[in-house]
Design a protein around this motif. Structure first.
Motif, PDB file in Angstrom:
ATOM      1  N   VAL A  22       1.117  -1.325  -0.133  1.00  0.00           N
ATOM      2  CA  VAL A  22      -0.074   0.212   0.053  1.00  0.00           C
ATOM      3  C   VAL A  22       1.029   1.208   0.113  1.00  0.00           C
ATOM      4  O   VAL A  22       1.724   1.390   0.725  1.00  0.00           O
ATOM      5  N   VAL A  23       0.703   2.187  -0.799  1.00  0.00           N
ATOM      6  CA  VAL A  23       1.409   3.306  -1.157  1.00  0.00           C
ATOM      7  C   VAL A  23       0.750   4.454  -0.732  1.00  0.00           C
ATOM      8  O   VAL A  23      -0.544   4.142  -0.467  1.00  0.00           O
ATOM      9  N   THR A  24       1.593   5.484  -0.307  1.00  0.00           N
ATOM     10  CA  THR A  24       0.690   6.679   0.287  1.00  0.00           C
ATOM     11  C   THR A  24       0.778   7.932  -0.364  1.00  0.00           C
ATOM     12  O   THR A  24       0.691   9.071   0.259  1.00  0.00           O
ATOM     13  N   GLN A  25       1.049   8.065  -1.811  1.00  0.00           N
ATOM     14  CA  GLN A  25       1.309   8.979  -2.345  1.00  0.00           C
ATOM     15  C   GLN A  25      -0.225   9.676  -2.824  1.00  0.00           C
ATOM     16  O   GLN A  25      -0.971   8.923  -3.520  1.00  0.00           O
ATOM     17  N   PRO A  26      -0.636  10.782  -1.993  1.00  0.00           N
ATOM     18  CA  PRO A  26      -2.152  11.188  -2.676  1.00  0.00           C
ATOM     19  C   PRO A  26      -2.355  11.321  -4.057  1.00  0.00           C
ATOM     20  O   PRO A  26      -3.501  11.327  -4.461  1.00  0.00           O
ATOM     21  N   GLU A  27      -1.232  11.891  -4.818  1.00  0.00           N
ATOM     22  CA  GLU A  27      -1.370  11.830  -6.388  1.00  0.00           C
ATOM     23  C   GLU A  27      -1.605  10.698  -7.066  1.00  0.00           C
ATOM     24  O   GLU A  27      -1.935  10.603  -8.259  1.00  0.00           O
ATOM     25  N   SER A  32      -7.251   7.758  -3.280  1.00  0.00           N
ATOM     26  CA  SER A  32      -6.444   6.876  -2.507  1.00  0.00           C
ATOM     27  C   SER A  32      -6.524   6.906  -1.041  1.00  0.00           C
ATOM     28  O   SER A  32      -7.144   8.000  -0.628  1.00  0.00           O
ATOM     29  N   VAL A  33      -5.872   6.082  -0.478  1.00  0.00           N
ATOM     30  CA  VAL A  33      -5.995   6.007   1.020  1.00  0.00           C
ATOM     31  C   VAL A  33      -5.676   7.331   1.691  1.00  0.00           C
ATOM     32  O   VAL A  33      -6.292   7.874   2.523  1.00  0.00           O
ATOM     33  N   ALA A  44     -10.850   3.865   4.126  1.00  0.00           N
ATOM     34  CA  ALA A  44     -10.337   3.632   3.103  1.00  0.00           C
ATOM     35  C   ALA A  44      -9.421   2.424   3.091  1.00  0.00           C
ATOM     36  O   ALA A  44      -9.515   1.708   2.166  1.00  0.00           O
ATOM     37  N   MET A  45      -8.494   2.562   3.963  1.00  0.00           N
ATOM     38  CA  MET A  45      -7.283   1.370   4.278  1.00  0.00           C
ATOM     39  C   MET A  45      -8.245   0.082   4.517  1.00  0.00           C
ATOM     40  O   MET A  45      -8.015  -1.011   3.736  1.00  0.00           O
ATOM     41  N   ALA A 263      -2.984   1.739  -4.279  1.00  0.00           N
ATOM     42  CA  ALA A 263      -3.329   2.927  -3.345  1.00  0.00           C
ATOM     43  C   ALA A 263      -4.526   3.030  -3.045  1.00  0.00           C
ATOM     44  O   ALA A 263      -4.986   3.883  -2.074  1.00  0.00           O
ATOM     45  N   SER A 264      -5.434   2.256  -3.474  1.00  0.00           N
ATOM     46  CA  SER A 264      -7.054   2.325  -3.215  1.00  0.00           C
ATOM     47  C   SER A 264      -7.792   1.162  -3.506  1.00  0.00           C
ATOM     48  O   SER A 264      -7.211   0.250  -4.326  1.00  0.00           O
TER      49      SER A 264
END
Length: 317
Positions: A22-27, A32-33, A44-45, A263-264
């Motif tokens: 699971v990555v955390t880049q909002p873009e 995305s989470v 979301a996670m 991511a989502s």
């Protein structure tokens, strides 16, 4: 050089071979989470993890960065079906810090033990404190905190030689359509012949498979032409890049696990659909970039990692 890659028949349970990171880049993608409002991130996670669990995914790969581990700990399905892979912090932070942070990762995720502890950089093992670092990891395994230990390494790191020296349980190395050297140079087969559990990382080539030339990260513009040719070959074959990427990685016989970033929940569903699609009939070797080694170095210089798919793949979702 070895001959062309030989692929096994499609795995009847492809989701079981997928490990999700699971990555955390909002873009990364809309929804995305980490793009969710703070109060909604746990939901979301939880949605993402439940989607993966329902499909049969059983491995989650983590990194000791940001708030991801805490969010995972708050969102595991109950009972959780996931085995968890943890990475170390860099050795430059000190041996004590490496050990303490590995323990802390488990605590943040609410886990009594992890499945695999991976030394995050082969360079750390190759240095003067490499043996001491490995002994710390082995001690954590001996205490029952991790079932297996191993390391991440690129082809340039010589993972097969490092495996002979340290005798790991697991080695994770990048291999994808654009950079097939781990196959053509026999790295994956050599690791498997040593009894090492092979995990393939970066199946989406850092996300580059999904990018047009004008959206490439800084420093990678020189590869726009070659990337465009690969994308054009896929388009002519009417094969989605994500489908091709997963078919390639999941079809590698030595690969016990394929670590794919997500991511989502929406991206998870897209990835599962691509993984379960009929296997395309492609000339895999023709899709590889001739200067894959140089591209790998350029990705690193641009701030990416050869082990991960951190760039946006929203165009494929």
């Amino acid at each position: 050089m070895q001959g062309p890659a030989v692929f096994s028949s499609p795995d009847p349970s492809v989701a079981g071979k997928l490990a999700i990171a699971v990555v955390t880049q909002p873009e990364r993608v809309q929804g995305s989470v980490m793009a969710a409002p703070p109060g909604a991130r746990e939901d979301a996670m939880r949605n993402l993890l439940q989607t993966a669990a329902d499909a049969g995914c059983s491995v989650v790969a983590t990194r000791p960065e940001g708030d991801n581990e805490r969010l995972l700990g708050q969102a595991w399905p109950f009972p959780s079906p996931f085995a968890v892979t943890v990475r170390t912090v860099p050795l430059s932070e000190g041996l004590d810090r490496v050990e303490a942070r590995a323990r802390r990762s488990l605590e943040r995720m609410g886990l009594p033990r992890g499945e695999v502890l991976l030394i995050s950089s082969a360079n750390d093992l190759a240095g003067a404190e490499g043996r001491a670092l490995w002994d710390r990891a082995r001690a954590l395994k001996d205490r029952g905190l991790f079932r297996k230990i191993g390391f991440c390494a690129t082809v340039e790191d010589g993972p097969d030689l490092l495996a002979r020296r340290f005798q790991p349980d697991v080695v994770q190395t990048p291999c994808n359509i654009l950079d097939q050297r781990a196959v053509t140079e026999g790295v994956l087969s050599d690791l498997a012949s040593q009894g090492v559990e092979v995990h393939v990382g970066s199946p989406f080539a850092g996300g580059l498979l999904f990018m047009a030339g004008d959206s490439l990260p800084h420093g990678l513009a020189d590869y726009a032409g070659d990337l465009s040719r690969t994308r054009r070959r896929l388009a002519e074959a009417r094969v989605d890049p994500m489908q091709a990427a997963l078919a390639f990685a999941l079809g590698l016989p030595p690969a016990v696990s394929v670590v794919a970033s997500v991511a989502s929940a929406a991206e998870m569903r897209a990835m599962l659909a691509a993984a379960h699609a009929p296997r395309p009939d492609l000339d895999w070797e023709a899709l590889a970039l001739p200067q894959a080694a140089a591209l790998s170095r350029a990705i690193h210089r641009s701030g990416g990692s050869p082990h991960d798919d951190l760039y946006a793949i929203s165009s494929a979702a």
